[in-house]
Design a protein around this motif. Structure first.
Motif, PDB file in Angstrom:
ATOM      1  N   ASP A  26       0.845  -1.192   0.000  1.00 13.93           N
ATOM      2  CA  ASP A  26       0.000   0.000   0.000  1.00 13.93           C
ATOM      3  C   ASP A  26       0.877   1.236   0.000  1.00 13.93           C
ATOM      4  OD1 ASP A  26      -2.227   1.723   0.249  1.00 13.93           O
ATOM      5  OD2 ASP A  26      -3.286   0.215   1.461  1.00 13.93           O
ATOM      6  N   ASN A  27       0.277   2.384   0.089  1.00 17.64           N
ATOM      7  CA  ASN A  27       1.023   3.640   0.099  1.00 17.64           C
ATOM      8  C   ASN A  27       1.719   3.828   1.448  1.00 17.64           C
ATOM      9  OD1 ASN A  27       1.984   6.222  -0.530  1.00 17.64           O
ATOM     10  ND2 ASN A  27       0.110   7.213   0.196  1.00 17.64           N
ATOM     11  N   GLY A  28       3.036   3.588   1.495  1.00 23.77           N
ATOM     12  CA  GLY A  28       3.798   3.828   2.711  1.00 23.77           C
ATOM     13  C   GLY A  28       3.881   2.650   3.652  1.00 23.77           C
ATOM     14  N   PHE A  29       3.331   1.485   3.289  1.00 26.73           N
ATOM     15  CA  PHE A  29       3.444   0.318   4.165  1.00 26.73           C
ATOM     16  C   PHE A  29       3.150  -0.939   3.373  1.00 26.73           C
ATOM     17  CE2 PHE A  29      -0.989   1.565   4.470  1.00 26.73           C
ATOM     18  CZ  PHE A  29      -1.692   0.371   4.491  1.00 26.73           C
ATOM     19  N   ILE A  30       3.491  -2.092   3.981  1.00 21.73           N
ATOM     20  CA  ILE A  30       3.224  -3.405   3.398  1.00 21.73           C
ATOM     21  C   ILE A  30       2.444  -4.217   4.431  1.00 21.73           C
ATOM     22  CG2 ILE A  30       4.226  -5.537   2.489  1.00 21.73           C
ATOM     23  CD1 ILE A  30       6.725  -3.872   1.750  1.00 21.73           C
ATOM     24  N   ARG A  31       1.256  -4.717   4.025  1.00 23.72           N
ATOM     25  CA  ARG A  31       0.460  -5.542   4.939  1.00 23.72           C
ATOM     26  C   ARG A  31       0.760  -7.010   4.664  1.00 23.72           C
ATOM     27  NH1 ARG A  31      -3.317  -4.164   8.356  1.00 23.72           N
ATOM     28  NH2 ARG A  31      -3.601  -2.115   7.373  1.00 23.72           N
ATOM     29  N   LEU A  32       1.096  -7.742   5.721  1.00 32.07           N
ATOM     30  CA  LEU A  32       1.488  -9.143   5.589  1.00 32.07           C
ATOM     31  C   LEU A  32       0.273 -10.054   5.603  1.00 32.07           C
ATOM     32  CD1 LEU A  32       4.440  -9.055   8.154  1.00 32.07           C
ATOM     33  CD2 LEU A  32       4.474  -8.450   5.729  1.00 32.07           C
ATOM     34  N   ALA A  33       0.491 -11.304   5.230  1.00 38.94           N
ATOM     35  CA  ALA A  33      -0.604 -12.270   5.146  1.00 38.94           C
ATOM     36  C   ALA A  33      -1.289 -12.485   6.493  1.00 38.94           C
ATOM     37  CB  ALA A  33      -0.076 -13.594   4.603  1.00 38.94           C
ATOM     38  N   ASN A  34      -0.532 -12.370   7.579  1.00 44.89           N
ATOM     39  CA  ASN A  34      -1.103 -12.597   8.917  1.00 44.89           C
ATOM     40  C   ASN A  34      -1.685 -11.330   9.541  1.00 44.89           C
ATOM     41  OD1 ASN A  34       1.200 -11.180   9.475  1.00 44.89           O
ATOM     42  ND2 ASN A  34       2.089 -12.715  10.857  1.00 44.89           N
ATOM     43  N   GLY A  35      -1.730 -10.233   8.774  1.00 43.40           N
ATOM     44  CA  GLY A  35      -2.311  -8.999   9.282  1.00 43.40           C
ATOM     45  C   GLY A  35      -1.304  -8.029   9.866  1.00 43.40           C
ATOM     46  N   ASP A  36      -0.063  -8.491  10.116  1.00 46.03           N
ATOM     47  CA  ASP A  36       0.970  -7.573  10.593  1.00 46.03           C
ATOM     48  C   ASP A  36       1.346  -6.604   9.476  1.00 46.03           C
ATOM     49  OD1 ASP A  36       0.922  -8.943  12.968  1.00 46.03           O
ATOM     50  OD2 ASP A  36       2.697 -10.156  12.521  1.00 46.03           O
ATOM     51  N   VAL A  37       2.015  -5.508   9.858  1.00 47.87           N
ATOM     52  CA  VAL A  37       2.339  -4.441   8.895  1.00 47.87           C
ATOM     53  C   VAL A  37       3.802  -4.032   9.040  1.00 47.87           C
ATOM     54  CG1 VAL A  37       1.880  -2.036   8.224  1.00 47.87           C
ATOM     55  CG2 VAL A  37      -0.025  -3.565   8.811  1.00 47.87           C
ATOM     56  N   VAL A  38       4.439  -3.791   7.904  1.00 50.30           N
ATOM     57  CA  VAL A  38       5.784  -3.213   7.880  1.00 50.30           C
ATOM     58  C   VAL A  38       5.670  -1.826   7.268  1.00 50.30           C
ATOM     59  CG1 VAL A  38       8.138  -3.384   7.001  1.00 50.30           C
ATOM     60  CG2 VAL A  38       6.886  -5.460   7.632  1.00 50.30           C
ATOM     61  N   SER A  39       6.120  -0.827   7.995  1.00 50.17           N
ATOM     62  CA  SER A  39       6.153   0.537   7.467  1.00 50.17           C
ATOM     63  C   SER A  39       7.527   1.117   7.739  1.00 50.17           C
ATOM     64  CB  SER A  39       5.048   1.395   8.091  1.00 50.17           C
ATOM     65  OG  SER A  39       4.955   2.645   7.415  1.00 50.17           O
ATOM     66  N   TRP A  40       7.686   2.407   7.460  1.00 47.80           N
ATOM     67  CA  TRP A  40       9.024   2.978   7.522  1.00 47.80           C
ATOM     68  C   TRP A  40       8.996   4.494   7.649  1.00 47.80           C
ATOM     69  CZ3 TRP A  40       7.432  -0.341   3.541  1.00 47.80           C
ATOM     70  CH2 TRP A  40       6.808   0.295   2.466  1.00 47.80           C
ATOM     71  N   CYS A  41      10.083   5.009   8.125  1.00 53.73           N
ATOM     72  CA  CYS A  41      10.335   6.444   8.038  1.00 53.73           C
ATOM     73  C   CYS A  41      11.038   6.688   6.703  1.00 53.73           C
ATOM     74  CB  CYS A  41      11.234   6.911   9.183  1.00 53.73           C
ATOM     75  SG  CYS A  41      10.586   6.508  10.829  1.00 53.73           S
ATOM     76  N   VAL A  42      11.263   7.906   6.378  1.00 54.66           N
ATOM     77  CA  VAL A  42      12.088   8.252   5.204  1.00 54.66           C
ATOM     78  C   VAL A  42      13.183   9.174   5.729  1.00 54.66           C
ATOM     79  CG1 VAL A  42      10.509   7.890   3.297  1.00 54.66           C
ATOM     80  CG2 VAL A  42      10.302   9.976   4.635  1.00 54.66           C
ATOM     81  N   GLY A  43      14.104   8.570   6.510  1.00 48.19           N
ATOM     82  CA  GLY A  43      15.039   9.395   7.255  1.00 48.19           C
ATOM     83  C   GLY A  43      14.287  10.044   8.410  1.00 48.19           C
ATOM     84  N   HIS A  44      14.738  11.207   8.830  1.00 49.25           N
ATOM     85  CA  HIS A  44      14.075  11.933   9.917  1.00 49.25           C
ATOM     86  C   HIS A  44      12.745  12.495   9.438  1.00 49.25           C
ATOM     87  CE1 HIS A  44      16.865  11.988  13.331  1.00 49.25           C
ATOM     88  NE2 HIS A  44      17.827  11.925  12.432  1.00 49.25           N
ATOM     89  N   LEU A  45      11.641  12.070  10.044  1.00 48.34           N
ATOM     90  CA  LEU A  45      10.332  12.642   9.739  1.00 48.34           C
ATOM     91  C   LEU A  45      10.121  13.946  10.484  1.00 48.34           C
ATOM     92  CD1 LEU A  45       8.102   9.423   9.925  1.00 48.34           C
ATOM     93  CD2 LEU A  45       9.261  10.398   7.943  1.00 48.34           C
ATOM     94  N   LEU A  46      10.870  14.093  11.566  1.00 47.50           N
ATOM     95  CA  LEU A  46      10.753  15.286  12.410  1.00 47.50           C
ATOM     96  C   LEU A  46      12.080  16.008  12.449  1.00 47.50           C
ATOM     97  CD1 LEU A  46       8.922  13.403  15.276  1.00 47.50           C
ATOM     98  CD2 LEU A  46       7.842  15.030  13.725  1.00 47.50           C
ATOM     99  N   GLU A  47      12.018  17.304  12.696  1.00 45.61           N
ATOM    100  CA  GLU A  47      13.238  18.099  12.785  1.00 45.61           C
ATOM    101  C   GLU A  47      13.081  19.130  13.889  1.00 45.61           C
ATOM    102  OE1 GLU A  47      13.500  19.665   8.876  1.00 45.61           O
ATOM    103  OE2 GLU A  47      11.985  21.201   9.190  1.00 45.61           O
TER     104      GLU A  47
END
Length: 659
Positions: A26-47
């Motif tokens: 999906d946009n900004g994450f990957i949903r796994l077969a068991n319902g878990d999710v992998v997402s990510w930052c793109v470096g520092h999201l905050l400054e």
């Protein structure tokens, strides 16, 4: 639902690749077969928020406002990262379990932790958050890391240390930059005079080296070479070693400056008997060089291929993230965990398949050999940079990527080769009351050095020798008490040489070995124990920033300070242009990591010292600055703000606080 939060998309995809399938991207994450999710930052999201975010008046640069010290620190969302932060915020609220998968270093720890804090994660969910440490993106390594999750609570001191460093750099960089930029305006300079805890001592190093070269006055010095033969006419030479009685005619390095003294020795020993007063012979073993950390790789790549530090880092990131041919490249370690020995055959097999230059070397490697690089006690967050088990045709790699893979793979293979062995012989002679010395190194076994002796690769294998040493290829068989004959003597006139200008390789070496440039024993000891000046991840960027800001320039391979850089260093107090403050900071930050001191105990003295530095800056007008000069920062060209006016120097200021 378990939510894995990676530092960047490439790591997120590597994690998802070994988790249950089928998967939905999906946009900004990957949903796994068991319902878990992998997402990510793109470096520092905050400054860090800008000064004007704390108070509108701070947008106008005025010396009376300084130092600017926030009462309550604020973070703001990076505009380019707002969408991804929104996605993460929703996923974090939905998740039952969180897994922190930031890069395995101080910055990576803070990067995800600050997102968790910003999203209001607390209580049981925060306490139950786990830490995933990945330094190799290949599936087997990721699976092993997933099986070794740790509690994220164990890494709170690491995150606190990173937070303290980030805020301290913001305070120091922003306030000192504003102070000296405003003083530069009084001298007619229209650019920004940025000051940073790391970048400025590095600039000071170059400025002082340039000054040493400019001030250098060459002087002649003299050596005497005794020409000696044995009773069976075997000949060799030995170098005169001046005695303490000659001290008045020597410089601080022991070189004889009086020609008449050397001429007297030459005349005195010619035709005289020579007594062998001492013979020492030892067999030496030189183990293979350790695998690379980033700085060591950058230094070697600069020497051999002329790459800049930033080019090495950028290409290594491609080898790591895109091609998955090497492990985590921003490592500060040169050691490997013993657990990886079981993978050595697979790794060397991949090297043979990937790089034809090394295929024969793989065949000769002794896979049963365990070098000193395999040392669990010296591996912390990351291990050395080594090849992975992945096999890939080199057609998809750039020339720079191929060259760096070759260096990394060769250094890894060296761990499976025997030591280089040689015989070291020292002979001392007494001739007319004077001491003469000759040394010879005789190779016994080439060992790992055969990997470094191709026609196109003649790396230096011996350290440079002092001027009063003479290293020969061989010596006759001699014994103590043996009588020889000095049939002649040579008077050698040499000239002292100025220090060499910095190059990419030597400047990086200076940053990693910065302790050589300080005199205080306590500071020297701290810098030896820490990473030196900057870190593996930041050194390349710091050097590039100094070029972008117009403080350094290239003259061929040489790196020189510009007039602007020289003027800034000369205007600053010594503590701002020497590495001592960095050493003090790193010592305290390390103590935070070890739970030996607190955040407040680090920040409070810093704020007091900053006030004194700003007061001192207000009394200094930099001299020698180019007039009417502007500096380019990022994509925009900005001039230093005139009194009563405002300007946007956001990109520049952020860079200042990081360095």
């Amino acid at each position: 639902m378990i939510l894995y939060i990676a530092e960047k998309p490439s790591l997120g995809r590597a994690i998802a690749a070994v988790l249950p399938k089928p998967q939905h991207k999906d946009n900004g994450f990957i949903r796994l077969a068991n319902g878990d999710v992998v997402s990510w930052c793109v470096g520092h999201l905050l400054e860090q928020a800008e000064p004007e975010d704390y108070h509108p008046e701070y947008k106008r640069w005025q010396i009376a406002q300084l130092p600017i010290i926030p009462d309550k620190w604020q973070l703001k969302v990076r505009k380019s990262a707002a969408s991804q932060l929104s996605i993460l915020t929703k996923l974090i609220k939905q998740a039952d379990q969180l897994v922190h998968a930031g890069d395995p270093d101080r910055e990576g720890q803070l990067l995800v932790d600050e997102v968790l804090a910003y999203c209001g994660v607390s209580g049981h969910k925060l306490a139950a958050t786990q830490r995933l440490l990945i330094s190799d993106l290949n599936p087997p390594a990721v699976k092993r890391a997933l099986a070794q999750l740790q509690s994220n609570k164990d890494f709170v001191p690491l995150s606190t240390s990173a937070l303290a460093r980030s805020r301290a750099d913001w305070l120091y960089g922003l306030n000192m930059t504003r102070a000296y930029t405003l003083q530069g305006q009084k001298a007619g300079y229209q650019g920004v005079l940025s000051v940073g805890r790391v970048q400025t001592p590095l600039l000071g190093l170059v400025v002082r080296r340039d000054q040493d070269i400019a001030d250098f006055v060459t002087k002649p010095f003299y050596q005497v070479l005794a020409e000696v033969e044995t009773s069976d006419k075997q000949r060799f030479s030995a170098m005169w070693q001046p005695s303490e009685a000659c001290a008045s005619w020597q410089d601080e390095d022991g070189r004889v400056l009086l020609k008449a003294l050397a001429e007297k020795v030459q005349q005195k020993i010619t035709g005289q008997p020579a007594l062998v007063s001492n013979v020492e012979q030892k067999e030496r073993k030189q183990p293979a060089p350790l695998p690379y950390n980033l700085s060591a790789l950058q230094i070697d790549a600069a020497k051999r291929y002329g790459m800049t530090a930033q080019q090495v880092l950028d290409n290594c990131q491609q080898l790591y993230e895109r091609h998955k041919l090497i492990t985590y490249p921003r490592s500060d370690s040169r050691y490997l965990p013993r657990g990886q020995l079981s993978r050595a055959a697979a790794v060397t097999g991949a090297i043979a398949a990937n790089d034809s230059q090394l295929s024969a070397a793989v065949q000769q490697a002794d896979m049963a050999r365990v070098s000193k690089a395999w040392n669990d006690s010296k591996v912390e967050a990351h291990h050395a940079i080594v090849p992975t088990e992945k096999r890939q045709a080199f057609t998809g790699l750039t020339q720079a990527e191929k060259q760096l893979y070759y260096l990394i793979a060769r250094q890894y293979l060296a761990q499976f080769y025997p030591a280089y062995c040689y015989s070291e012989t020292l002979v001392e002679l007494t001739i007319a009351g004077g001491l003469f010395r000759a040394k010879a190194n005789t190779e016994l076994s080439v060992g790992w050095k055969q990997l470094y002796r191709s026609a196109s690769n003649q790396e230096a294998s011996q350290k440079s020798q002092p001027d009063n040493d003479l290293i020969l290829q061989s010596l006759p068989q001699l014994h103590k008490g043996q009588q020889l004959h000095c049939y002649g003597a040579q008077l050698l006139e040499k000239h002292t040489q100025p220090p060499q200008p910095f190059t990419d390789a030597t400047l990086l070496a200076a940053m990693t070995g910065i302790s050589r440039y300080v005199s205080d024993p306590a500071i020297k000891a701290v810098l030896r124990e820490t990473d030196g000046l900057g870190t593996e991840a930041t050194r390349a960027g710091i050097i590039e920033l100094l070029f972008k800001r117009g403080f350094l320039q290239r003259q061929g391979k040489q790196i020189r300070a510009t007039d602007t850089g020289k003027a800034l260093i000369h205007a600053l107090p010594p503590q701002a242009s020497l590495p001592d403050m960095t050493a003090r900071w790193e010592a305290e930050l390390s103590r935070i990591c070890q739970r030996e001191t607190s955040y407040q105990a680090f920040m409070q003295p810093l704020q007091t010292e900053l006030g004194l530095l700003i007061s001192q800056a207000a009394t200094v007008t930099p001299a020698g600055l180019p007039q009417g000069k502007t500096r380019r920062w990022g994509r925009k060209k900005s001039t230093r703000p005139a009194a009563g006016k405002t300007t946007n120097l956001r990109r520049g200021r952020q860079s200042v606080t990081k360095a």
